[in-house]
Design an enzyme around this catalytic site. Structure first.
Site, PDB file in Angstrom:
ATOM      1  N   ASP A   1      -2.527  -7.627  -5.769  1.00 27.86           N
ATOM      2  CA  ASP A   1      -2.890  -6.423  -5.032  1.00 27.86           C
ATOM      3  C   ASP A   1      -3.334  -5.309  -5.973  1.00 27.86           C
ATOM      4  O   ASP A   1      -2.819  -5.188  -7.085  1.00 27.86           O
ATOM      5  CB  ASP A   1      -1.662  -5.947  -4.252  1.00 27.86           C
ATOM      6  CG  ASP A   1      -2.018  -5.310  -2.931  1.00 27.86           C
ATOM      7  OD1 ASP A   1      -3.216  -5.100  -2.688  1.00 27.86           O
ATOM      8  OD2 ASP A   1      -1.094  -5.043  -2.141  1.00 27.86           O
TER       9      ASP A   1
ATOM     10  N   LYS B   1     -15.403  -3.701   5.146  1.00 22.61           N
ATOM     11  CA  LYS B   1     -14.880  -4.530   4.057  1.00 22.61           C
ATOM     12  C   LYS B   1     -15.871  -5.613   3.669  1.00 22.61           C
ATOM     13  O   LYS B   1     -16.797  -5.942   4.411  1.00 22.61           O
ATOM     14  CB  LYS B   1     -13.555  -5.172   4.459  1.00 22.61           C
ATOM     15  CG  LYS B   1     -13.672  -6.166   5.608  1.00 22.61           C
ATOM     16  CD  LYS B   1     -12.363  -6.912   5.835  1.00 22.61           C
ATOM     17  CE  LYS B   1     -12.480  -7.880   7.011  1.00 22.61           C
ATOM     18  NZ  LYS B   1     -11.333  -8.768   7.151  1.00 22.61           N
TER      19      LYS B   1
ATOM     20  N   GLN C   1       0.904 -11.026  -3.422  1.00 24.41           N
ATOM     21  CA  GLN C   1      -0.504 -10.611  -3.403  1.00 24.41           C
ATOM     22  C   GLN C   1      -0.929 -10.138  -4.785  1.00 24.41           C
ATOM     23  O   GLN C   1      -0.172  -9.448  -5.461  1.00 24.41           O
ATOM     24  CB  GLN C   1      -0.703  -9.464  -2.414  1.00 24.41           C
ATOM     25  CG  GLN C   1      -0.615  -9.863  -0.962  1.00 24.41           C
ATOM     26  CD  GLN C   1      -0.900  -8.677  -0.065  1.00 24.41           C
ATOM     27  OE1 GLN C   1      -0.309  -7.618  -0.214  1.00 24.41           O
ATOM     28  NE2 GLN C   1      -1.804  -8.851   0.875  1.00 24.41           N
TER      29      GLN C   1
ATOM     30  N   HIS D   1      -4.995  -1.008  -5.592  1.00 22.70           N
ATOM     31  CA  HIS D   1      -5.571   0.080  -4.803  1.00 22.70           C
ATOM     32  C   HIS D   1      -6.321   1.002  -5.741  1.00 22.70           C
ATOM     33  O   HIS D   1      -5.785   1.413  -6.774  1.00 22.70           O
ATOM     34  CB  HIS D   1      -4.475   0.829  -4.047  1.00 22.70           C
ATOM     35  CG  HIS D   1      -3.831  -0.019  -2.998  1.00 22.70           C
ATOM     36  ND1 HIS D   1      -2.752  -0.833  -3.279  1.00 22.70           N
ATOM     37  CD2 HIS D   1      -4.148  -0.232  -1.699  1.00 22.70           C
ATOM     38  CE1 HIS D   1      -2.420  -1.498  -2.179  1.00 22.70           C
ATOM     39  NE2 HIS D   1      -3.251  -1.151  -1.213  1.00 22.70           N
TER      40      HIS D   1
ATOM     41  N   HIS E   1      -8.504  -0.926  -0.815  1.00 19.54           N
ATOM     42  CA  HIS E   1      -7.573  -2.038  -1.045  1.00 19.54           C
ATOM     43  C   HIS E   1      -8.408  -3.196  -1.591  1.00 19.54           C
ATOM     44  O   HIS E   1      -9.520  -3.427  -1.121  1.00 19.54           O
ATOM     45  CB  HIS E   1      -6.950  -2.546   0.261  1.00 19.54           C
ATOM     46  CG  HIS E   1      -6.285  -1.517   1.103  1.00 19.54           C
ATOM     47  ND1 HIS E   1      -4.923  -1.337   1.126  1.00 19.54           N
ATOM     48  CD2 HIS E   1      -6.786  -0.629   1.996  1.00 19.54           C
ATOM     49  CE1 HIS E   1      -4.620  -0.386   1.991  1.00 19.54           C
ATOM     50  NE2 HIS E   1      -5.738   0.056   2.524  1.00 19.54           N
TER      51      HIS E   1
ATOM     52  N   CYS F   1       0.790  -1.243   0.000  1.00 14.66           N
ATOM     53  CA  CYS F   1       0.000   0.000   0.000  1.00 14.66           C
ATOM     54  C   CYS F   1       0.824   1.295   0.000  1.00 14.66           C
ATOM     55  O   CYS F   1       0.570   2.188  -0.816  1.00 14.66           O
ATOM     56  CB  CYS F   1      -0.971   0.033   1.188  1.00 14.66           C
ATOM     57  SG  CYS F   1      -1.468  -1.547   1.817  1.00 14.66           S
TER      58      CYS F   1
ATOM     59  N   ARG G   1       6.242 -11.470   5.590  1.00 16.35           N
ATOM     60  CA  ARG G   1       5.720 -11.298   6.945  1.00 16.35           C
ATOM     61  C   ARG G   1       6.313 -12.360   7.855  1.00 16.35           C
ATOM     62  O   ARG G   1       6.429 -13.521   7.468  1.00 16.35           O
ATOM     63  CB  ARG G   1       4.191 -11.376   6.949  1.00 16.35           C
ATOM     64  CG  ARG G   1       3.577 -10.239   6.129  1.00 16.35           C
ATOM     65  CD  ARG G   1       2.076 -10.282   6.077  1.00 16.35           C
ATOM     66  NE  ARG G   1       1.569  -9.307   5.140  1.00 16.35           N
ATOM     67  CZ  ARG G   1       0.296  -9.191   4.778  1.00 16.35           C
ATOM     68  NH1 ARG G   1      -0.599 -10.026   5.279  1.00 16.35           N
ATOM     69  NH2 ARG G   1      -0.081  -8.262   3.918  1.00 16.35           N
TER      70      ARG G   1
END
Length: 637
Positions: A383, A465, A381, A385, A511, A334, A363
């Protein structure tokens, strides 16, 4: 006196009256516990405040919590009787979704799964003896003395953590005593059907610096039929274990010398992943996403602004020192996407902006929770945005949810369960922001006629979410797509756009990950299809098997022609018997096997076997290519 309501009747009772005594007043028979203001109590638990009580009967879904908690204690007692009361030290023994476990330390003994039948037999003896299970409340000092005498060092640590305002209770059966809040069945003889399933390691309190205990798992139901059905399910799940399939099909590898939780994609896995990623990029391009690429590390200042160093540091790998500054490998993409957004002044005319990346993040996960591709330390991910104006939010959410469902259907999933998580107590952002965001989520789900539940107050502090779960071939639900509002990072990074009034405005940021991560989604796919991936995803779509060496030249000609059509082909030219080569191809779950012998060479045709459709007989190369391309185009499972 307190007021309690049971099945529409209200009673005035002394504070501290047990649930069982209240049921006697209300003439409730057969209940084994109750929901008291939403919490599950057993019959021996005192009621200390006015409450609405819903009786729990054997067979009610909530009754399994009581059964399974009791079986954890029965297992703990069995361990002490087998291995010695002073040698077995108990940690914690909670229930799970389908059973229970207990974390234990056994001096000088490392259990294996071969020990489980012996423990089960001892548990059955304890059940047969039908010991009453008795609750007793004691003060802190008595609790300390009791568990010091029992040499239960882990229980003493738990007592230290119990708030002075909380009640300390123990449960006893025969001469076994355990520190516990409950709930429990009235006696061991009421225990239902159970099976101990496996053993793993677990750090005490989840801390890698603390002792490693042995975690013994079991499953439990009221009747043997349900237990047997569940055990059959576990057998099927075991056959589909993606770790086993990944190794057999040569998809991926986790090598301890490289590091736990770090995935090596083997050549076949690399091919599969390229196909998946190419598909992902094509679908995103169609919908106006822009691709970005970001570094794997970032300056500590970036993570300070984002708040990760305040809230997420335990899940981040330790920093590295670079020229007197600290850098962290990224746990999220992000902040990098925000930096790209902020690289120039943005106008409302540009919005929505959709920045997408197959971004690898890292992580720090405890080694005890790592599990194949499902729980790793480095993963990619899918991912993106989306930055938009308030007026665009509703359309953006609808389009994103539709995209998620469309993509999941392409991978062969047909059943979805949607959860909408709403505003928690500690939320940031205005009421107007939350209402607009939550309403847009609900409208999107309802417009697509999807089955959904509201997780009241379950949203993150920074926004509501949608979570989309998919149901696999054997009925399991897997968390997949997430669409998450964020009112926090736009404030922290001072994100703005210039509106029609030529003033700066704060955008909405969303996200979203549609597959979740490439690794975890691959694990789910392998288990869903039991390794037999759809032909469009299969690393090898066709294996050509020449019957003898003289058929190899024609087989190579076919290979070149099929590859020129974009198909993934390999030849098994080994000097092995035909049956052995066919069996190997079937074990490798290859969708199509082409056998080449004298007849095929003479007639210029192919003898084709399909894993899904059976023997296709002798067909021309052109017809085979057309058949294959049609299945690939339709993403046929």
């Amino acid at each position: 006196m307190i007021s309690v309501e049971v099945e529409g009747k209200v009673f005035q009772v002394e504070e501290g009256t047990t649930l069982g005594d209240i049921y006697k007043m209300a003439q409730i028979e057969g209940a084994i516990g109750g929901k008291v203001n939403g919490k599950i109590y057993d019959l021996q638990t005192p009621i200390r405040s006015s409450a609405k009580i819903i009786p729990i009967y054997k067979g009610d879904p909530e009754s399994l919590e009581i059964l399974r908690h009791s079986l954890a204690h029965i297992m703990a007692q069995a361990l002490k009787e087998i291995y010695g009361k002073d040698k077995v030290h108990l940690g914690v023994g909670p229930t799970t979704e389908e059973g229970f476990y207990y974390d234990v330390e056994i001096e000088g003994i490392r259990l294996s799964e071969d020990d489980l039948p012996k423990i089960e037999e001892k548990m059955k003896e304890i059940i047969q003896k039908n010991y009453p299970i008795l609750r007793r409340e004691i003060d802190r000092e008595e609790a300390k003395k009791l568990f010091e005498k029992l040499k239960e060092k882990y229980k003493l640590e738990i007592i230290q953590r119990i708030s002075p305002d909380d009640v300390i209770s123990v449960y006893e059966q025969d001469d076994f005593v355990d520190l516990c809040r409950g709930p429990h069945i009235p006696s061991t003889g009421m225990a239902g059907a159970f099976k101990l399933t496996h053993i793993s390691g677990a750090y005490w309190m989840g801390d890698a610096k603390r002792p490693m205990l042995q975690r013994i798992y079991g499953i439990a139901f009221w009747d043997h039929k349900e237990l047997e059905e569940r055990l059959k399910f576990y057998e099927e799940a075991k056959k589909r274990d993606h770790r086993k399939l990944g190794r057999e099909l040569e998809i991926f590898l986790i090598d301890e010398t490289v590091g736990p939780g770090l995935v090596l994609w083997l050549p076949k896995g690399g091919t599969y992943r390229k196909v998946l990623e190419d598909y992902w990029k094509e679908e995103h391009e169609k919908r106006g996403y822009q691709f970005v690429y970001t570094p794997h590390i970032g300056n500590a200042k970036l993570w300070e602004i984002s708040g990760h160093l305040d809230y997420y540091k335990p899940n981040m790998f330790p920093p590295m020192q670079v020229e007197h500054e600290e850098y962290f490998v990224k746990p999220m993409n992000c902040p990098f996407h925000i930096a790209i957004y902020k690289s120039k002044v943005r106008s409302y005319k540009e919005l929505p902006i959709k920045l997408a990346e197959l971004g690898t993040v890292y992580r720090y996960e405890m080694s005890g929770v790592l599990h194949g591709l499902m729980r790793v330390r480095g993963f990619t991910q899918d991912d993106a945005h989306i930055i938009c104006t308030p007026e665009q939010v509703e359309d953006v959410i609808h389009e994103t949810l539709e995209f998620a469902v469309c993509m999941l259907r392409d991978f062969g999933f047909r059943e979805f369960k949607v959860y909408i998580s709403t505003k928690p107590v500690d939320a940031i952002g205005s009421q107007e922001q939350w209402e607009l965001a939550e309403n847009s989520l609900k409208k999107a789900v309802e417009s697509m006629d999807l089955d959904y539940e509201i997780d009241e107050g379950g949203g993150a502090f920074y926004g509501p979410k949608i979570d989309v779960k998919i149901r696999d071939a054997i009925g399991r639900l897997w968390q997949c797509s997430t669409i998450q509002f964020d009112f926090n990072l736009p404030e922290r990074f001072d994100m703005t756009y210039v509106g029609p009034d030529n003033k700066r405005h704060r955008p909405y940021m969303i996200h979203r990950a549609l597959l979740g991560s490439i690794e975890r989604f691959t694990g789910v796919l392998l288990e869903h299809y039991a390794g037999a991936l759809p032909v469009w995803l299969s690393p090898v779509q066709v294996r050509i098997i020449p019957i003898s060496e003289k058929h190899l030249p024609y087989s190579k000609e076919l290979e070149v022609k099929l590859r020129s059509e974009g198909l993934r082909v390999e030849i098994d030219g080994r000097q092995e018997r035909l049956n052995a080569k066919v069996r190997d191809a079937e074990l490798q779950k290859i969708p199509y096997i082409v056998v080449i012998g004298d007849k095929e060479v003479q007639e210029g045709k192919l003898s084709v076997r399909s894993k899904k459709e059976g023997n296709l007989g002798s067909i021309s190369l052109e017809d085979f290519i057309q058949h294959l391309k049609e299945r690939i185009r339709n993403k046929a499972p």
